[in-house]
Enzyme design. Structure first.
Site, PDB file in Angstrom:
ATOM      1  CG  HIS A 205       9.673   1.397  12.365  1.00 23.57           C
ATOM      2  ND1 HIS A 205       9.843   0.029  12.267  1.00 23.57           N
ATOM      3  CD2 HIS A 205       9.235   1.645  13.618  1.00 23.57           C
ATOM      4  CE1 HIS A 205       9.528  -0.519  13.427  1.00 23.57           C
ATOM      5  NE2 HIS A 205       9.167   0.426  14.260  1.00 23.57           N
TER       6      HIS A 205
ATOM      7  CB  THR B 231      -0.987   0.024   1.188  1.00 23.54           C
ATOM      8  OG1 THR B 231      -0.255   0.013   2.408  1.00 23.54           O
ATOM      9  CG2 THR B 231      -1.930  -1.166   1.150  1.00 23.54           C
TER      10      THR B 231
ATOM     11  CG  MET C  46       8.490  -7.481   6.272  1.00 26.81           C
ATOM     12  SD  MET C  46       8.197  -6.034   7.303  1.00 26.81           S
ATOM     13  CE  MET C  46       7.889  -6.829   8.874  1.00 26.81           C
TER      14      MET C  46
HETATM   15  C1  GRF Z   1       3.736  -0.900   6.818  1.00 29.63           C
HETATM   16  O1  GRF Z   1       3.123  -0.698   8.061  1.00 29.63           O
HETATM   17  C2  GRF Z   1       5.210  -0.657   6.935  1.00 29.63           C
HETATM   18  O2  GRF Z   1       5.547   0.454   7.708  1.00 29.63           O
HETATM   19  C3  GRF Z   1       5.579  -1.946   7.613  1.00 29.63           C
HETATM   20  O3  GRF Z   1       4.892  -2.943   6.904  1.00 29.63           O
HETATM   21  C4  GRF Z   1       3.710  -2.389   6.439  1.00 29.63           C
HETATM   22  C5  GRF Z   1       3.733  -2.600   4.974  1.00 29.63           C
HETATM   23  O4  GRF Z   1       2.622  -2.146   4.371  1.00 29.63           O
HETATM   24  N1  GRF Z   1       6.894  -2.138   7.951  1.00 29.63           N
HETATM   25  P1  GRF Z   1       2.504  -2.133   2.807  1.00 29.63           P
HETATM   26  O5  GRF Z   1       3.179  -3.370   2.224  1.00 29.63           O
HETATM   27  O6  GRF Z   1       3.115  -0.856   2.296  1.00 29.63           O
HETATM   28  O7  GRF Z   1       1.024  -2.173   2.578  1.00 29.63           O
END
Ligand code: GRF
Length: 203
Positions: free
Chosen positions: A110, A14, A91
């Site tokens: 983060h 997202t 991650m």
């Molecule tokens: C987000 O909350 C980001 O900060 C975290 O993982 C989530 C990923 O969301 N570390 P997306 O893949 O951008 O939807």
């Protein structure tokens, strides 16, 4: 001049989508040259392909050493003349070798107000701890885990009627504003790292 960026993801993407949307609207002076995921099933790969952005899945499990896996990523970044690497829900921790290659040119989002709640579950950790105010942090990446100099933070006060889901949903929508804003500042050359601090220059 538009900056060439790469977005590294592991999941739904997202944040990637918000970068794509804000690029297409003209808010961000960038070209998203490629998207790279360490997970085959990351929906962000589909989001990228829907917008004709080259999207790569590199399987870390295929390599004996993390450096070999990253070498593959670094090749793609070089081929695509990437100037800024954006970690948007990526991650895995990067090795010092990778970080040195792109020193001060890697930023991460983060989902907590650092230095509180570093690690892989910022939302869950903040929620369980019972904080009254949380948020997100965009920072330059150094060799620690979520320790680099902070560029911007977005604040997400917990509401009385929040559930974990509503808290997280609002938090994500704040991420979607703060990360593009930090990318914009970077591209405009308005960020100066001074020790632990990042000074934001006036326009
Ligand atoms: C987000 O909350 C980001 O900060 C975290 O993982 C989530 C990923 O969301 N570390 P997306 O893949 O951008 O939807």
């Amino acid at each position: 001049m538009k900056k060439n960026i790469a977005v590294l993801i592991s999941g739904s993407g997202t944040n990637l989508q918000s970068i794509i949307d804000k690029t297409e609207s003209g808010y961000l002076p960038i070209t998203i040259r490629c998207v790279i995921s360490d997970r085959m099933d990351a929906y962000g790969l589909i989001r990228a392909r829907n917008h004709n952005i080259p999207a790569f899945f590199i399987d870390p499990g295929k390599f004996q050493k993390r450096e070999e896996y990253e070498a593959e990523i670094l090749n793609i970044l070089t081929e695509h003349e990437v100037e800024l690497v954006v970690l948007a829900g990526y991650m895995l921790l990067l090795t010092p070798h990778f970080i040195n290659r792109y020193q001060n040119r890697i930023i991460n989002i983060h989902p907590a107000l650092l230095p509180s709640f570093p690690g892989t579950d910022g939302y869950g950790d903040a929620w369980r701890y019972g904080v009254k105010v949380s948020g997100c942090t965009v920072h330059f990446v150094d060799s620690g885990c979520d320790t680099g100099p902070i560029i911007l933070q977005g604040v997400n006060p917990i509401r009385k009627d929040d559930t974990f889901e509503s808290f997280k949903e609002r938090g994500l929508s704040i991420e979607h504003e703060v990360l593009p804003e930090a990318i914009k500042l970077y591209c405009e050359g308005r960020l100066r790292i001074e020790g632990r601090k990042v000074r934001i220059l006036e326009k």
